[in-house]
Each structure stands twice: as C-alpha cells, then as structure tokens.
Write an enzyme that holds these catalytic residues in place. Structure first.
Site, mmCIF file in Angstrom:
data_model
loop_
_atom_site.group_PDB
_atom_site.id
_atom_site.type_symbol
_atom_site.label_atom_id
_atom_site.label_comp_id
_atom_site.label_asym_id
_atom_site.label_seq_id
_atom_site.Cartn_x
_atom_site.Cartn_y
_atom_site.Cartn_z
ATOM 1 N N ARG A 1 0.883 -1.165 -0.006
ATOM 2 C CA ARG A 1 -0.040 0.031 -0.210
ATOM 3 C C ARG A 1 1.164 1.158 0.011
ATOM 4 O O ARG A 1 1.496 1.460 1.043
ATOM 5 C CB ARG A 1 -0.856 -0.057 1.338
ATOM 6 C CG ARG A 1 -2.093 0.933 1.171
ATOM 7 C CD ARG A 1 -3.179 1.056 2.327
ATOM 8 N NE ARG A 1 -2.347 1.848 3.485
ATOM 9 C CZ ARG A 1 -2.529 1.985 4.627
ATOM 10 N NH1 ARG A 1 -3.362 0.839 5.033
ATOM 11 N NH2 ARG A 1 -2.424 2.810 5.427
ATOM 12 N N HIS B 1 -4.144 4.926 4.083
ATOM 13 C CA HIS B 1 -5.386 4.044 3.904
ATOM 14 C C HIS B 1 -6.462 4.968 2.903
ATOM 15 O O HIS B 1 -7.014 4.480 1.982
ATOM 16 C CB HIS B 1 -6.347 3.925 5.214
ATOM 17 C CG HIS B 1 -7.691 3.486 4.894
ATOM 18 N ND1 HIS B 1 -7.915 2.339 4.514
ATOM 19 C CD2 HIS B 1 -8.678 4.068 5.320
ATOM 20 C CE1 HIS B 1 -9.231 2.131 4.295
ATOM 21 N NE2 HIS B 1 -9.742 3.084 4.689
ATOM 22 N N TYR C 1 2.044 4.702 12.112
ATOM 23 C CA TYR C 1 2.015 3.275 12.251
ATOM 24 C C TYR C 1 2.546 2.364 11.340
ATOM 25 O O TYR C 1 2.964 1.223 11.332
ATOM 26 C CB TYR C 1 0.434 2.563 12.394
ATOM 27 C CG TYR C 1 -0.295 3.071 11.083
ATOM 28 C CD1 TYR C 1 -0.050 2.329 9.801
ATOM 29 C CD2 TYR C 1 -1.270 4.168 11.000
ATOM 30 C CE1 TYR C 1 -0.827 2.453 8.753
ATOM 31 C CE2 TYR C 1 -1.925 4.480 9.944
ATOM 32 C CZ TYR C 1 -1.797 3.485 8.838
ATOM 33 O OH TYR C 1 -2.521 3.910 7.603
#
Lengths: 334, 327
Positions: free
Chosen positions: A251, A255, A264
């Site tokens: 990714r 998000h 994170y």
C-alpha cells in the site's frame, strides 16, 4: 540470475500485445489515482482511496475474466480492476467530483464504491466483506442456470476477519460454486497489521479450513497474478469449485485521504515498497524482454495523462445531481 | 372452495410460483430434505430438486447475502430464516445491502428477493423463538414488510412478494400456521402489496392490526357487538408501505381508534399508525388514539404464566375496546 528474453510470458500464453495492455492498464490506474490525490489536496475532491501498489495484482487478475459475462464484486481499492473490465477514468472522475452522471451510483455513494450494470460489476457498499456473499450468489445463479460464468470478489486482508468472508467461502465450497476470492494483502487494515488480524502466516492458509485451494501469489507480478487467476477461473468454469487467491501487495499511500500512516508504518518500510513499486518492476521486466522499446513507457504514461486530462475537463463540466433526485430509485416504481 | 391452513397456503404459494417461474428458488436451513422445521417447504425438494431447493450452511448472513447476489444475477430467491429471532446476523445484509442496492446504484441493480421468517409467541418458544421484530425493518426505506393474517392473504401476498422487483420481508405468525384455516381458491390469484383489508365492517371504533392479532381483534369486536358497539377491523397486511388511505378513511369514519399488535409498543408499527391518525384525522377524533401491545420487556418468557402475561388474547383486547367505547 540471467533473465531469459522472450516476447511471450512463459506458461501463460500472454503475447507481447497482452503484456503491453497489462502495463498500459497499470499506468492508467496509477495516473488516474495520482490525479485523484491532487484533486483532494487542492480541495476539489473530498475523499480519495487508493489502488497504488495494487495495480499489478488487480490488472493481472482482472485480465483472466470475461468482461460483461463474468461477475465481479470488487472492493474500494479495485480501481484498476474496473478499468480492465471497461470502466473509464471519466466514470471515476464523475464519481470523485460527485457529478450526476457517475455510472457507479449517480454520486449517491462516496467515490470508489464501484458498480456497473453493463459490466456485471456488482454495486458495493462501505461495510467490508459483505460483497463476498453477493459474489457467491451471482455464482450460484450461474450454476443454477448451467452457465459457465464465474464470479470474482476481492477484499483486503483485514476483511478476512469478517464473518461474511467465512460464511461466503464456506458456502461456496460446500456448494462448489464458481467463485474466485482474491485477498489483496497489503499488510495493514488502516493501521492494524496482519499479525493482529490473524494467527496464520498467510490469509490463504484459511482456504484449507474450507476445503478449497489457497494460492499465495506475488502481487507485484501481474503475470504471476494472471496465471493464478486464469487457473482459478478455468477450475471454476469446469465446475470444480472456488479458489482463494492471496496477492501480496504494497500500500503505497495512507489508507485514504483522511489517514496519516506515519503513526503506524515505518518510513523505511514504505521506502522499500516504493523501491519495489510494481510499475517499475513490470516496466523493467518488459524492457528486458524487449516487449517495451525505449521510450514506450514514457509514451504510455503521456497517453494516460492525456486521457485523464480530457476526462477531468469533461467531468468538471458535467452537472451535479438535482437536489430532489435524492428521492428517486428507492423502489422500482419510483 | 377448498379450505387450507395458513402454512399450506404459504407452501402452495411457493410451489405455484416455482412452477410458474423457473427463476424462483428456495434456500435456507433445513428447507430441503426435511421440508423446513415447520414443514413450510415440504414437498418442494422432491418436486424441484436440490438446485432450486437449497439446504444452506447454518449461517443467516450467508442465506440472505447469497440470495441478494443470486437476485442480482437474475434469480428470484426466497430465503428462509428459520425463526425471525435468528435474523439478526443477517440484518447487515438486509438493511445495509438489500435495502440500499437499488438506491446506491441509482436504479441499475435491484434485489427481487423474499426473506420469509416465522415470528410471534404463544408456542412456548421463549425469548428466542417468539419475538415480533417487524418494526425495526419497517423503519428502513428500500424494504417492504408483509404480515398476512389469513390463508388467502398468505398465498396471495407471497405470490406478489415473489414477483416484486424489490426486497420483501414476509413474516408468518408461527402459531397461525395450523391454527388459522380459510378458503383459498384453486385458480391463480395475487393480493397486492401495500393494501390493507377491512375484515370487519363497523362505524364506532376502528381497530388496526396485523398477523395473528387481526384474528383476535375480530373475536373481541364480535364479543362487544352484542352491547351495541360496532367495530371495524382493518388488517394492515403490508406494514411498509402502509395503506394510508385505508388507515385515514377508517379512522375518520369511526372517530375512535385502537391499534393492536403483539410486539411491545415503543417505536413500533402501532406508534406509526397512531402518528398518522394524529396528523391526518385530529379533527375527526372523539377519543385519544389507543394502542395495545406487548409489555416493555426484552422478549416473551418461557413459563406459561409469564408467556400468558406477555401475550394478547381476545379478552385483553375486549377490555381495551370497552375502555375506548366508554370514553
């Protein structure tokens, strides 16, 4: 290790034109996705969610399907899947800018809630994994009618924790449905890592519990993904039942446009993922095989930029929905 | 005209639609070889085979979610939830998916699906085999909710529900299955969704009810007729959309209104009917709108005195009618 130069991908039968088409779809998806972020940061698009880093898996897998014949229940990252099937940058820019003509939903839904009747792309909501059951149902209907259409559904690895994932795969296996379930595992469900979703090494390990094949594939390699999907599709068309495919992907963005992944995700991990970006990898592989000539990749990107520029102009000129149209299409008689 | 039980009418409704339209399939737990725990699908497996009468894994979300996908891809599924109490795991699929698919696709996709489920108490089923949870679904635009009270309506409404292009929840009172019998024609007929039926004529009090309670209301109305009170009983039949014309017409004509349901009253079908009457009929009313329903406890308890305390019966309805008549 020396790389054999060949214009045909071994064991897949993909010729040079098909591989160039793969690369072109990956670039279109990336260019469009990048443009969506620009629109967001300019304040022109309230929400963006990304396929960056998933393109190779999505394009390779989607190219194993028959568009408009097979059924697809995608999830919010599957931008490249929809482009391979026949949706366009204009379709998605209309959705991003909330225009009336958005074919996904008439801009009733947030962007990236894909759906297209003409292409058998089943409209999806925001609750994750619910679409697995819809794909099972579409597969069941094909089976009841004796057709050889298959249904493919995709979801993130976090969504494999949902009950509908379990219920769907179990149902599909018990009834030997022509289903292909693709887990696009990028390691994070927003911020939560795989180790906190599952105590298995791979999401594909779960296939064993359902009595179906579970395949792990390098999601940065579109040809490997195509091969895995093609095998699963053939198996499903022959009435041999479902397959779970796990594509290990990266990714490359947070998000969504509302997330900050610095909390994170270590920067070194992201830097490493970017160094192994599937677009770079595939471009290099195709250039080594002389499938892409020098300058081809630049031209493909320029072509995608022109397509997106034109689509954006068109989307911006398109009308917003009439307010009272909010009342339409609750029931068939509306 | 042949007399059938309520459950026979439901079974024949499914059977006749399956004969008429090969897109109709039945799916759920125990619906196949066993023919359903109440025998609602008895004989269908033998007649139509395992491809159209599908025993599913024990997973309610899948029963409904797979039915949604099958409906999108051209079938007309009837999904059976064994008891309405167990519908909760499927609520995400019903409310977030089925109800919204036409809207969220701007009309491109529809879900022509029926979800059948037995509801209601009075059979010693306790908390988890007795509930009446129709109200929560009536709140949801995109759904239709049907509750028949007679064999004729059970068959006719079910056939309409199966033919409807949108998701229909079809709730059957499990105590009515074998308690209620009535005439059902052999020839094909349907009962339209969204239309109430006046099952007892009267001008003094309008009683609105549905399901098994409709029958109890008629008994209660008959009981006080001897004292000169003439009650109309309107069977709502479809709870979403409600038949506003029938509700307003009867309320205005009678001037007194009692709404009766088995479920508890808070935020319920009775609440909605009372609100409609308050808004549309205020100047015609001779008494406050009255509601009668279950107590505000989580569900129907097991022990007979407790269950009897929960459940309505004709005598309890009659008491309330007399209060209203005397107002």
């Amino acid at each position: 290790m020396a790389v054999a130069k060949t214009s045909r991908a071994p064991e897949t039968g993909l010729d040079a034109d098909a591989m160039r088409a793969m690369y072109r779809h990956m670039v279109r998806a990336r260019v469009l996705d990048e443009r969506l972020w620009v629109l967001n940061r300019q304040g022109r698009a309230p929400f963006v969610i990304s396929c960056q880093g998933h393109e190779a898996a999505q394009v390779g897998i989607a190219m194993a399907l028959r568009p408009g014949y097979d059924w697809v229940a995608p999830y919010y990252r599957d931008l490249a899947v929809t482009l391979v099937l026949g949706m366009t940058p204009l379709d998605h820019l209309l959705a991003t800018l909330a225009r009336a003509g958005d074919p996904n939903s008439g801009s009733r839904q947030m962007p990236a809630h894909y759906g297209c009747r003409r292409l058998n792309i089943i409209t999806g909501g925001s609750a994750v994994a619910t679409q697995v059951l819809h794909a099972c149902g579409a597969a069941l209907a094909a089976k009841v009618r004796g057709e050889d259409a298959v249904a493919l559904t995709a979801l993130g690895e976090g969504s494999t924790s949902e009950g509908d994932f379990h219920e769907g795969l179990n149902f599909a296996a018990v009834h030997s449905l022509p289903l292909i379930c693709v887990v696009e595992n990028n390691g994070f469900a927003i911020s939560v890592p795989w180790a906190k979703q599952s105590h298995t090494k791979d999401a594909a390990d779960r296939a064993k519990g359902y009595g179906m094949p579970g395949v792990v594939v390098d999601g940065g390699d579109p040809i490997a993904c195509y091969a895995a999907a093609r095998d699963a599709v053939e198996r499903a068309r022959r009435g041999k039942g479902p397959t779970l495919i796990e594509a290990k992907v990266a990714r490359l963005t947070p998000h969504s446009s509302d997330d900050d992944d610095r909390l994170y995700k270590r920067r070194e991990v992201l830097a490493d993922e970017k160094a192994h970006d599937c677009l770079l990898r595939f471009r290099t592989a195709l250039e080594e095989r002389s499938v892409l000539a020098p300058g081809d990749a630049e031209e493909i990107r320029a072509e995608a930029m022109r397509e997106v520029d034109k689509a954006l102009d068109e989307a911006e000129a398109a009308p917003l929905p009439a307010p009272e149209s909010a009342l339409l299409n609750v029931y068939a008689e509306d | 005209m042949p007399v059938k039980s309520y459950i026979e009418a439901i079974r024949e409704g499914m059977r006749d639609e399956m004969r008429r339209d090969e897109r109709v399939i039945v799916m759920g737990e125990d619906v196949g070889v066993k023919g359903g725990v109440f025998k609602a699908t008895d004989g269908l497996f033998t007649e139509f085979g395992e491809m159209r009468v599908i025993d599913t894994p024990l997973a309610e979300s899948a029963i409904v979610g797979v039915a949604i996908g099958a409906a999108i891809n051209g079938l007309r599924p009837i999904a059976e939830i064994q008891f309405q109490d167990f519908i909760m795991p499927a609520v995400d699929q019903i409310v977030s998916e089925a109800a919204k698919i036409r809207y969220r696709s701007n009309g491109d996709f529809g879900v022509p699906m029926v979800v059948r489920a037995p509801y209601g108490g009075g059979v010693h089923g306790a908390l988890y085999h007795s509930q009446s949870m129709e109200a929560m679904f009536c709140h949801i635009p995109g759904l239709k909710v049907v509750v028949p009270s007679t064999p004729y309506d059970a068959k006719g409404l079910l056939r309409s529900a199966i033919r409807d292009p949108d998701p229909v929840l079809y709730f059957e009172h499990k105590r009515a299955y074998r308690l209620i019998k009535g005439e059902v024609p052999e020839e094909e007929f349907t009962v339209p969704l969204g239309r109430a039926a006046t099952v007892r004529e009267g001008d003094d009090i309008a009683i609105f009810s549905y399901g098994l309670m409709t029958r109890f209301c008629v008994e209660a109305a008959d009981a006080i007729a001897a004292d000169g009170f003439d009650c109309a009983v309107v069977d709502l039949r479809t709870l979403r959309p409600l038949d506003l014309e029938a509700i307003v017409g009867a309320a205005r004509r009678c001037g007194k209104v009692l709404v009766v349901q088995e479920a508890n009253l808070a935020v319920s079908v009775a609440s909605e009917v009372a609100a409609i009457v308050a808004e549309e009929c205020f100047e015609y009313l001779d008494a406050p709108v009255m509601r009668l329903g279950g107590p505000e406890i989580p569900a129907v308890p097991f022990s007979p005195p407790l269950e009897e305390f929960y459940m309505l019966n004709p005598a309890k309805i009659e008491t309330r009618l007399r209060e209203l008549a005397a107002y």
